[in-house]
Design an enzyme around this catalytic site. Structure first.
Site, PDB file in Angstrom:
ATOM      1  N   CYS A 184       4.923   3.388  -8.972  1.00 61.89           N
ATOM      2  CA  CYS A 184       4.452   3.007  -7.668  1.00 61.89           C
ATOM      3  C   CYS A 184       5.864   2.937  -6.772  1.00 61.89           C
ATOM      4  CB  CYS A 184       3.651   1.762  -7.208  1.00 61.89           C
ATOM      5  SG  CYS A 184       4.566   0.420  -7.927  1.00 61.89           S
ATOM      6  N   ASN A 194       8.597   3.638 -16.381  1.00 64.21           N
ATOM      7  CA  ASN A 194       9.279   4.801 -15.764  1.00 64.21           C
ATOM      8  C   ASN A 194      10.504   4.485 -15.066  1.00 64.21           C
ATOM      9  OD1 ASN A 194       8.105   7.326 -15.000  1.00 64.21           O
ATOM     10  ND2 ASN A 194       5.921   6.261 -14.546  1.00 64.21           N
ATOM     11  N   GLU A 219       1.877   5.778  -0.439  1.00 68.93           N
ATOM     12  CA  GLU A 219       1.595   6.887  -1.603  1.00 68.93           C
ATOM     13  C   GLU A 219       0.322   6.561  -2.175  1.00 68.93           C
ATOM     14  OE1 GLU A 219       5.694   6.513  -3.123  1.00 68.93           O
ATOM     15  OE2 GLU A 219       4.716   6.663  -4.946  1.00 68.93           O
ATOM     16  N   GLY A 263       2.746  -2.059  -3.247  1.00 71.07           N
ATOM     17  CA  GLY A 263       2.297  -3.382  -2.555  1.00 71.07           C
ATOM     18  C   GLY A 263       1.454  -4.314  -3.641  1.00 71.07           C
ATOM     19  N   GLU A 264       1.336  -5.646  -2.940  1.00 70.36           N
ATOM     20  CA  GLU A 264       0.889  -6.619  -3.804  1.00 70.36           C
ATOM     21  C   GLU A 264      -0.543  -6.903  -3.160  1.00 70.36           C
ATOM     22  OE1 GLU A 264       0.839  -8.524  -6.547  1.00 70.36           O
ATOM     23  OE2 GLU A 264      -0.856  -9.242  -5.612  1.00 70.36           O
ATOM     24  N   SER A 273      -0.114  -8.149 -13.930  1.00 75.26           N
ATOM     25  CA  SER A 273       1.060  -7.409 -14.262  1.00 75.26           C
ATOM     26  C   SER A 273       2.017  -8.659 -14.939  1.00 75.26           C
ATOM     27  CB  SER A 273       1.714  -6.935 -13.221  1.00 75.26           C
ATOM     28  OG  SER A 273       0.990  -5.801 -12.719  1.00 75.26           O
ATOM     29  N   LEU A 274       1.870  -8.721 -16.501  1.00 79.58           N
ATOM     30  CA  LEU A 274       2.542  -9.931 -16.937  1.00 79.58           C
ATOM     31  C   LEU A 274       4.062  -9.563 -17.275  1.00 79.58           C
ATOM     32  CD1 LEU A 274       1.577 -12.714 -17.721  1.00 79.58           C
ATOM     33  CD2 LEU A 274       1.209 -11.973 -20.090  1.00 79.58           C
ATOM     34  N   HIS A 275       4.185  -8.401 -17.982  1.00 80.29           N
ATOM     35  CA  HIS A 275       5.507  -7.941 -18.294  1.00 80.29           C
ATOM     36  C   HIS A 275       6.499  -8.756 -19.004  1.00 80.29           C
ATOM     37  CE1 HIS A 275       3.896  -4.911 -15.814  1.00 80.29           C
ATOM     38  NE2 HIS A 275       4.402  -5.320 -14.756  1.00 80.29           N
ATOM     39  N   SER A 329      -4.932  -5.066  -9.230  1.00 73.10           N
ATOM     40  CA  SER A 329      -3.691  -5.411 -10.250  1.00 73.10           C
ATOM     41  C   SER A 329      -2.800  -6.457  -9.207  1.00 73.10           C
ATOM     42  CB  SER A 329      -2.895  -4.249 -10.598  1.00 73.10           C
ATOM     43  OG  SER A 329      -1.678  -4.676 -11.284  1.00 73.10           O
ATOM     44  N   CYS A 331      -5.083   5.646  -7.694  1.00 76.00           N
ATOM     45  CA  CYS A 331      -4.275   4.373  -7.498  1.00 76.00           C
ATOM     46  C   CYS A 331      -3.954   4.388  -6.345  1.00 76.00           C
ATOM     47  CB  CYS A 331      -3.142   4.655  -8.506  1.00 76.00           C
ATOM     48  SG  CYS A 331      -1.823   3.428  -8.290  1.00 76.00           S
ATOM     49  N   CYS A 368      10.110  -7.264  -7.467  1.00 77.22           N
ATOM     50  CA  CYS A 368      10.312  -7.118  -9.068  1.00 77.22           C
ATOM     51  C   CYS A 368      11.412  -6.146  -9.323  1.00 77.22           C
ATOM     52  CB  CYS A 368       8.882  -6.908  -9.665  1.00 77.22           C
ATOM     53  SG  CYS A 368       7.519  -7.738  -9.285  1.00 77.22           S
ATOM     54  N   CYS A 388      10.876  -2.389  -9.876  1.00 75.88           N
ATOM     55  CA  CYS A 388      10.052  -1.499  -9.143  1.00 75.88           C
ATOM     56  C   CYS A 388      10.465  -1.055  -7.874  1.00 75.88           C
ATOM     57  CB  CYS A 388       8.866  -2.560  -8.758  1.00 75.88           C
ATOM     58  SG  CYS A 388       7.493  -1.793  -7.885  1.00 75.88           S
ATOM     59  N   CYS A 414       6.807  -3.857  -0.301  1.00 80.08           N
ATOM     60  CA  CYS A 414       6.486  -5.153  -1.316  1.00 80.08           C
ATOM     61  C   CYS A 414       7.224  -6.066  -1.140  1.00 80.08           C
ATOM     62  CB  CYS A 414       6.248  -4.676  -2.740  1.00 80.08           C
ATOM     63  SG  CYS A 414       5.362  -6.202  -3.369  1.00 80.08           S
TER      64      CYS A 414
HETATM   65  N1  SAH Z   1       1.688  -5.548  -6.794  1.00 81.75           N
HETATM   66  C1  SAH Z   1       0.789  -5.221  -7.863  1.00 81.75           C
HETATM   67  C2  SAH Z   1       0.207  -3.835  -7.834  1.00 81.75           C
HETATM   68  C3  SAH Z   1       1.244  -2.783  -7.628  1.00 81.75           C
HETATM   69  S1  SAH Z   1       2.304  -2.381  -9.014  1.00 81.75           S
HETATM   70  C4  SAH Z   1       1.302  -5.539  -9.339  1.00 81.75           C
HETATM   71  O1  SAH Z   1       2.513  -5.812  -9.450  1.00 81.75           O
HETATM   72  O2  SAH Z   1       0.455  -5.685 -10.248  1.00 81.75           O
HETATM   73  C5  SAH Z   1       1.166  -1.578 -10.113  1.00 81.75           C
HETATM   74  C6  SAH Z   1       1.760  -1.526 -11.515  1.00 81.75           C
HETATM   75  O3  SAH Z   1       2.991  -0.557 -11.697  1.00 81.75           O
HETATM   76  C7  SAH Z   1       2.457  -2.998 -11.957  1.00 81.75           C
HETATM   77  O4  SAH Z   1       1.895  -3.354 -13.200  1.00 81.75           O
HETATM   78  C8  SAH Z   1       3.760  -2.718 -11.948  1.00 81.75           C
HETATM   79  O5  SAH Z   1       4.570  -3.766 -12.697  1.00 81.75           O
HETATM   80  C9  SAH Z   1       4.069  -1.160 -12.392  1.00 81.75           C
HETATM   81  N2  SAH Z   1       5.316  -0.647 -12.284  1.00 81.75           N
HETATM   82  C10 SAH Z   1       6.130  -0.884 -11.209  1.00 81.75           C
HETATM   83  N3  SAH Z   1       7.290  -0.101 -11.176  1.00 81.75           N
HETATM   84  C11 SAH Z   1       6.996   0.556 -12.625  1.00 81.75           C
HETATM   85  C12 SAH Z   1       7.733   1.376 -13.121  1.00 81.75           C
HETATM   86  N4  SAH Z   1       8.996   1.892 -12.858  1.00 81.75           N
HETATM   87  N5  SAH Z   1       7.427   1.744 -14.239  1.00 81.75           N
HETATM   88  C13 SAH Z   1       6.158   1.462 -14.998  1.00 81.75           C
HETATM   89  N6  SAH Z   1       5.348   0.720 -14.140  1.00 81.75           N
HETATM   90  C14 SAH Z   1       5.774  -0.074 -13.226  1.00 81.75           C
HETATM   91 FE1  SF4 Z   2       5.634  -5.581  -5.556  1.00 85.49          FE
HETATM   92 FE2  SF4 Z   2       4.045  -5.055  -7.729  1.00 85.49          FE
HETATM   93 FE3  SF4 Z   2       6.146  -3.680  -7.424  1.00 85.49          FE
HETATM   94 FE4  SF4 Z   2       6.313  -6.378  -7.939  1.00 85.49          FE
HETATM   95  S1  SF4 Z   2       5.579  -4.514  -9.333  1.00 85.49           S
HETATM   96  S2  SF4 Z   2       7.699  -5.233  -6.408  1.00 85.49           S
HETATM   97  S3  SF4 Z   2       4.482  -7.062  -6.881  1.00 85.49           S
HETATM   98  S4  SF4 Z   2       4.505  -3.785  -6.073  1.00 85.49           S
END
Ligand code: SAH
Ligand code: SF4
Length: 358
Positions: free
Chosen positions: A344, A301, A95, A170-171, A225-227, A202, A116, A127, A130, A123
């Site tokens: 994503c 989200n 997507e 994906g990463e 993506s620190l979180h 990212s 995007c 995480c 996600c 992936c």
């Molecule tokens: N794998 C890479 C890039 C794809 S994810 C990464 O993790 O950075 C892109 C962004 O979407 C990341 O910052 C991820 O943490 C965030 N993301 C994933 N799931 C999400 C959700 N449910 N709500 C908001 N952001 C989310």
């Molecule tokens: Fe993969 Fe990024 Fe989602 Fe983590 S946040 S599972 S690295 S796509």
């Protein structure tokens, strides 16, 4: 990429193309002609490349293929976030999200159409919050499949894209070779011609690959993506942190900023009762200050099947206020795509589930 033993033409850089044409005994300007047909005129067959000799066109058609990317679903409308679900030649679903002009989150200016894009099918990093990680990892995308997401969205919408974020499924740094190949095509004046500063990658924190990217001459932007501002919080939600902890990650970030002119961005999803405490905000400010990074706060989200939720608006505002009080440039995103599952991996997951029900 091989497709019935044919190389997919849009996975080649201009240099690769020139090399192939030399093998055919052709002058190198033919490579530019082909690139022009592919990325400016955007034809989908060698037959249409009418300024090439007929026998060269036949020879090219024998050796090279055009990859396939079909639109399966589009959600959203012109003024909102639009989401595209694509089917690739091996039936994989990926997507892509198109975000309309809005105050810029990643680029220099506002008023940009941002896309995007995905870099992998699924992936492997898992995480906890996600959707992309929920069904595990299938495969890396090839360079042409990365570039084709942009070209297909431009074709479908008739709009030019001016900002790219690698924040789909994906990463990206786990698929570094294909990512760099795609970025060269996107950035090349012979390709899509988009400035490197309008491209943001990212990562969830692959420290060694961040250093590799820093050694590349491309001036692309990097978002982390620190979180979570401590290992304790990050360990809970991002398994990658057990391999590369915050110290390792931040020192790779310092290496990156030493080599690049751009500011880093810290992405920080706000998840209720997981990472939204005040002490996290203060520590995040400390990390950001050290690296002169800016912070992009994203209310979580919700994902069907996952227990997490976003904090109240009040609590979100409080978090950003702490960063502002510490003089850190920070934005709190009003999630535009919330209604259409813009985070994503979510549309793909939903479609896969529906297909399994059928
Ligand atoms: N794998 C890479 C890039 C794809 S994810 C990464 O993790 O950075 C892109 C962004 O979407 C990341 O910052 C991820 O943490 C965030 N993301 C994933 N799931 C999400 C959700 N449910 N709500 C908001 N952001 C989310
Ligand atoms: Fe993969 Fe990024 Fe989602 Fe983590 S946040 S599972 S690295 S796509």
């Amino acid at each position: 990429m091989e497709n019935n033993a044919k190389i997919v033409i849009k996975s080649l850089s201009l240099d690769d193309l020139q090399e192939k044409l030399h093998e055919f005994g052709q002058p190198s300007y033919r490579a530019r002609q082909i690139a022009d047909w592919l990325y400016t005129k955007r034809v989908n067959s060698f037959e249409e490349m009418t300024d090439l000799p007929r026998d060269l066109r036949a020879q090219l058609a024998k050796q090279f293929a055009f990859g396939k990317i079909d639109i399966v679903r589009v959600l959203g409308s012109r003024d909102t976030t639009r989401k595209f679900l694509f089917r690739l030649s091996d039936e994989s679903l990926i997507e892509t999200v198109l975000i309309p002009a809005s105050p810029a989150l990643y680029g220099d200016k506002s008023d940009r159409r941002t896309i995007c894009i995905s870099t992998q099918v699924g992936c492997a990093y898992g995480c906890k919050f996600c959707a992309s990680g929920l069904e595990g990892f299938s495969r890396n995308l090839h360079a042409n499949e990365i570039v084709d997401q942009i070209m297909a969205v431009e074709r479908e919408t008739g709009e030019k894209i001016d900002n790219i974020v690698f924040m789909g499924m994906g990463e990206p740094l786990a698929n570094l070779d294909n990512l760099l190949r795609a970025i060269r095509i996107i950035n090349g004046p012979w390709g899509l011609g988009l400035g490197a500063r309008r491209i943001t990658v990212s990562t969830s924190g692959l420290a060694p690959q961040i250093r590799k990217l820093a050694d590349e001459p491309l001036q692309i932007r990097l978002a982390i993506s620190l979180h979570g501002a401590t290992d304790q919080v990050r360990d809970q939600i991002m398994p990658i942190n057990r391999k590369y902890n915050i110290d390792m990650l931040l020192s790779a970030c310092a290496y990156y900023t030493k080599h690049k002119k751009q500011r880093l961005t810290f992405e920080y999803i706000l998840i209720a009762d997981v990472n939204d405490a005040e002490d996290q905000a203060h520590l995040l400010a400390r990390h950001a200050r050290k690296l002169s990074a800016k912070v992009n706060l994203i209310p979580y989200n919700t994902v069907e099947g996952l227990p997490w939720s976003r904090p109240s608006r009040n609590r979100q505002e409080k978090f950003v206020a702490i960063l502002h009080a510490e003089r850190i440039p920070a934005t709190l995103r009003r999630e535009k795509g919330h209604d259409i599952d813009a985070a994503c991996g979510q549309l793909r997951l939903q479609t896969k589930r529906e297909e399994q029900l059928r």
